[in-house]
Design a protein around this motif. Sequence first.
Motif, PDB file in Angstrom:
ATOM      1  N   GLU A  39      27.125   9.662  -1.876  1.00  0.00           N
ATOM      2  CA  GLU A  39      27.681  10.436  -0.770  1.00  0.00           C
ATOM      3  C   GLU A  39      27.026  11.807  -0.675  1.00  0.00           C
ATOM      4  OE1 GLU A  39      31.901  10.884  -1.027  1.00  0.00           O
ATOM      5  OE2 GLU A  39      32.034  11.548   1.057  1.00  0.00           O
ATOM      6  N   ASN A  40      26.954  12.460  -1.779  1.00  0.00           N
ATOM      7  CA  ASN A  40      26.368  13.805  -1.780  1.00  0.00           C
ATOM      8  C   ASN A  40      24.923  13.773  -1.358  1.00  0.00           C
ATOM      9  OD1 ASN A  40      28.101  16.123  -2.635  1.00  0.00           O
ATOM     10  ND2 ASN A  40      28.736  14.577  -4.130  1.00  0.00           N
ATOM     11  N   ILE A  42      23.741  11.748   0.878  1.00  0.00           N
ATOM     12  CA  ILE A  42      23.760  11.654   2.335  1.00  0.00           C
ATOM     13  C   ILE A  42      24.049  13.022   2.954  1.00  0.00           C
ATOM     14  CG2 ILE A  42      25.008  10.664   4.284  1.00  0.00           C
ATOM     15  CD1 ILE A  42      25.392   8.148   2.564  1.00  0.00           C
ATOM     16  N   VAL A  43      25.046  13.721   2.370  1.00  0.00           N
ATOM     17  CA  VAL A  43      25.408  15.042   2.888  1.00  0.00           C
ATOM     18  C   VAL A  43      24.206  15.964   2.848  1.00  0.00           C
ATOM     19  CG1 VAL A  43      26.806  17.082   2.433  1.00  0.00           C
ATOM     20  CG2 VAL A  43      27.843  14.830   2.324  1.00  0.00           C
ATOM     21  N   GLU A  45      21.097  15.205   2.862  1.00  0.00           N
ATOM     22  CA  GLU A  45      20.112  14.844   3.869  1.00  0.00           C
ATOM     23  C   GLU A  45      20.544  15.301   5.252  1.00  0.00           C
ATOM     24  OE1 GLU A  45      19.612  10.614   3.361  1.00  0.00           O
ATOM     25  OE2 GLU A  45      18.832  10.895   1.319  1.00  0.00           O
ATOM     26  N   GLU A  46      21.835  15.091   5.562  1.00  0.00           N
ATOM     27  CA  GLU A  46      22.313  15.473   6.888  1.00  0.00           C
ATOM     28  C   GLU A  46      22.297  16.982   7.100  1.00  0.00           C
ATOM     29  OE1 GLU A  46      25.988  13.517   7.732  1.00  0.00           O
ATOM     30  OE2 GLU A  46      25.011  11.570   7.966  1.00  0.00           O
ATOM     31  N   LEU A  49      19.066  17.943   8.173  1.00  0.00           N
ATOM     32  CA  LEU A  49      18.813  17.657   9.584  1.00  0.00           C
ATOM     33  C   LEU A  49      19.315  18.794  10.494  1.00  0.00           C
ATOM     34  CD1 LEU A  49      19.600  13.836   9.759  1.00  0.00           C
ATOM     35  CD2 LEU A  49      17.433  14.917  10.297  1.00  0.00           C
ATOM     36  N   LEU A  50      20.419  19.437  10.051  1.00  0.00           N
ATOM     37  CA  LEU A  50      21.003  20.484  10.908  1.00  0.00           C
ATOM     38  C   LEU A  50      20.153  21.756  10.893  1.00  0.00           C
ATOM     39  CD1 LEU A  50      24.735  20.176   9.900  1.00  0.00           C
ATOM     40  CD2 LEU A  50      23.786  19.586  12.099  1.00  0.00           C
ATOM     41  N   VAL A  56      28.919  25.249   9.661  1.00  0.00           N
ATOM     42  CA  VAL A  56      29.341  24.225   8.701  1.00  0.00           C
ATOM     43  C   VAL A  56      30.698  24.623   8.136  1.00  0.00           C
ATOM     44  CG1 VAL A  56      28.729  23.070   6.565  1.00  0.00           C
ATOM     45  CG2 VAL A  56      26.946  23.784   8.144  1.00  0.00           C
ATOM     46  N   LYS A  58      33.899  23.668   5.461  1.00  0.00           N
ATOM     47  CA  LYS A  58      34.284  22.887   4.279  1.00  0.00           C
ATOM     48  C   LYS A  58      35.810  22.729   4.329  1.00  0.00           C
ATOM     49  CE  LYS A  58      33.942  22.607  -0.646  1.00  0.00           C
ATOM     50  NZ  LYS A  58      33.512  21.280  -0.914  1.00  0.00           N
ATOM     51  N   ALA A  72      26.046  25.990   1.902  1.00  0.00           N
ATOM     52  CA  ALA A  72      26.500  24.599   1.850  1.00  0.00           C
ATOM     53  C   ALA A  72      25.467  23.721   1.139  1.00  0.00           C
ATOM     54  CB  ALA A  72      26.752  24.094   3.262  1.00  0.00           C
ATOM     55  N   THR A  75      25.499  24.427  -2.490  1.00  0.00           N
ATOM     56  CA  THR A  75      26.702  23.880  -3.127  1.00  0.00           C
ATOM     57  C   THR A  75      26.553  22.384  -3.324  1.00  0.00           C
ATOM     58  OG1 THR A  75      27.878  25.477  -1.704  1.00  0.00           O
ATOM     59  CG2 THR A  75      29.196  24.019  -3.069  1.00  0.00           C
ATOM     60  N   VAL A  76      26.082  21.784  -2.303  1.00  0.00           N
ATOM     61  CA  VAL A  76      25.945  20.320  -2.398  1.00  0.00           C
ATOM     62  C   VAL A  76      24.967  19.952  -3.507  1.00  0.00           C
ATOM     63  CG1 VAL A  76      25.082  18.315  -1.180  1.00  0.00           C
ATOM     64  CG2 VAL A  76      26.607  19.906  -0.025  1.00  0.00           C
ATOM     65  N   ARG A  79      26.554  20.355  -6.801  1.00  0.00           N
ATOM     66  CA  ARG A  79      27.506  19.268  -7.038  1.00  0.00           C
ATOM     67  C   ARG A  79      26.785  18.004  -7.485  1.00  0.00           C
ATOM     68  NH1 ARG A  79      32.459  17.888  -7.019  1.00  0.00           N
ATOM     69  NH2 ARG A  79      33.020  15.821  -6.289  1.00  0.00           N
TER      70      ARG A  79
ATOM     71  N   ASN B  88      34.084  16.149   1.999  1.00  0.00           N
ATOM     72  CA  ASN B  88      34.827  17.294   2.568  1.00  0.00           C
ATOM     73  C   ASN B  88      33.923  18.342   3.199  1.00  0.00           C
ATOM     74  OD1 ASN B  88      37.216  16.104   1.908  1.00  0.00           O
ATOM     75  ND2 ASN B  88      37.472  17.184   0.002  1.00  0.00           N
ATOM     76  N   TRP B  89      32.817  17.976   3.653  1.00  0.00           N
ATOM     77  CA  TRP B  89      31.925  18.883   4.342  1.00  0.00           C
ATOM     78  C   TRP B  89      31.894  18.531   5.824  1.00  0.00           C
ATOM     79  CZ3 TRP B  89      29.924  23.231   2.437  1.00  0.00           C
ATOM     80  CH2 TRP B  89      29.830  23.363   1.060  1.00  0.00           C
ATOM     81  N   PHE B  90      31.984  19.554   6.679  1.00  0.00           N
ATOM     82  CA  PHE B  90      31.947  19.347   8.111  1.00  0.00           C
ATOM     83  C   PHE B  90      30.870  20.205   8.721  1.00  0.00           C
ATOM     84  CE2 PHE B  90      35.672  16.825   8.886  1.00  0.00           C
ATOM     85  CZ  PHE B  90      36.404  17.018   7.744  1.00  0.00           C
ATOM     86  N   LEU B 101      22.403  12.727  13.384  1.00  0.00           N
ATOM     87  CA  LEU B 101      23.115  12.422  12.141  1.00  0.00           C
ATOM     88  C   LEU B 101      23.534  10.960  12.106  1.00  0.00           C
ATOM     89  CD1 LEU B 101      25.412  15.565  11.804  1.00  0.00           C
ATOM     90  CD2 LEU B 101      23.678  14.856  10.203  1.00  0.00           C
TER      91      LEU B 101
END
Lengths: 126, 497
Positions: A39-40, A42-43, A45-46, A49-50, A56, A58, A72, A75-76, A79, B88-90, B101
Amino acid sequence: MAEAIQKKLQSELEKYQQMQKDVSKSMSARQKLEAQVTENNIVKEELDLLDTQNTVYKLIGPVLVKQDLEEAKATVAKRLEYINGEIQRYETLLKDMEKKSDQHREVLSSLQQEYQRAQGLAVGKV
Amino acid sequence: MAERNKRHIEVLQGVDRLRVEHKKVVKGCEVQIQHWEKVKGDYEALEDQLKTLPEEVSYDIMVPFGPLAFMPGKLVHTNEITVLLGDNWFAKCSAKQAQKLLEHRKKHVRSALDDLHKTKKNFEARVGFTEDLEKLSGAKGDYVDIREEVGSIEEFVCKGKQRVALKPHTKPKMEAVVKMEEGGGEGDGGSRRGVLSEEELWARLDELEAKEKLEEEHDRHFGSADTNGNDDTTSSSEEEKEGDGGGHHRVNGHDERSEGKKTVPHNSGQVNGTTRDREEEEDKGEEEEGNGLPTIYFTHTVEPKKVRINTGKNTMLKFSELKEQKQQAKRKKKIGTSNGHSHHGLHNITTPTDIYRLFVDVKNGEPIPRKSILKSRSRENSGCSDTSESSAADFEERRTFGRTLSHDENTCSDTSDGITEEDSPTGNPLHPTRRFEAFSCTVVEKEPIPLSIPHLTIVPPALPTIPERKLEEVAPDAPREAPKRVSKFKAARLQQK
């Protein structure tokens, strides 16, 4: 004689079962960590992209807290590292547990044989 | 059989369980695939939605109000989309960014699906294999198990690998030899005997030497009766067989005589078994019947060891040749003839070695091959004096040939032993009672001059008159030649001087 062996057998059996449970727990924990890692990833990577224009957030409890993109990302990343470390730890733990469980298994089997022999003798005697 | 069945059943069960497990995995894969397919569907719908949403600035919608009520409302900020990135990230982004995305996520979903499909296929294949295995073990279907049983060692024996493979079996084979002797079988694998240790062989050889001596003496004294009698006692079938059959008998004779004429077939069997090594001069392919299995044993030619034995007459003989003579003598006795070595050799030629031995003279214990007959004879015929060594060799040969021709009348067995190729380099005069002697003069070996050389045709078994003629021929020749030779030498000496 047979009873003593029986008791021994039971105690050993309990120990072994405990060991097995521990092993399975660590296994599940490890699997969770694995999921988090993906999951992390993917986050991360996304987030790449931004661009900085997007805000952002949390989610901390019921509150969405604004976060900087760079923060962010950092942090990711942290993590992610943390999760990987955890996985390593759990792996070593799992190995040890497996070894112990094997030993226990052997002890258990030998005790079982003894018990059976004693049982046989007892039957013979009777 | 019961065990095999048990194992069979266990195997079957194991295979069955394997198959079941494989199928489980396959099912799990299928479930996962379904899940991911659903996700993929959802994402595609979302994509569509994202495309259409920014078209309008605001939308009138019925907003769900709790689980049971809706409320009319407006959808604003259609381009602002807060995307859950995970963990929990937005992130607030426009529709297009959200699409990006989304694409990224779809990629991820697709890869997961592919993996699942692969594993599913894998396990389906495995299931197929286990099913095949089941069929195999269950002996159903078209599968046949190919097995090759390791045959008995007898088969290996017959394929000619005796020397290597039979080392552990020498002792049993010896027993077989004993039985064979009783049954009259002969020609047991001589090569097998080769496996025995050298020391054993030498000891055996010494034993046989002694027996030979005894045999000789007995022969001289008793004549043929005993040997024949002995032969009968041991095995009559052996008489049928040629070659070393005589030698075989001979040994039996020795054995029995030495042991006080007790028939000890076992020992003789043993003896024969061990002597075979040294005696074997012929290749044999003989069938044995003593052994249980109809097997064919053959022996390889073994050059006899050049052992010098002192026979009764202080003559040195090759051990094997002596034996050959004996057997020949025995055979000849039936026909009523004495022995000349070469004559028997002619009868007894079965290998090239026999032929060789015919034409080898043993002088001073050393075998010396004779020179070509053609060469010396031609010279001989032409009366040429310059024949040198060739003629000497030729002479020897002719001497023996002559002897063969002249032996018919002789029954004396004495000379049989004494007469070999090598006898008397000093030229012992032959028995005076012999009428058809090839020559009557002394022979001086070193001199290359043949004093009397019978003119022999190449076919030795000739009429008795021939030697007479030859003698006549020779007699006049000799004096003629002798002076020639002498003169030549003298001339040479004179020259030197």
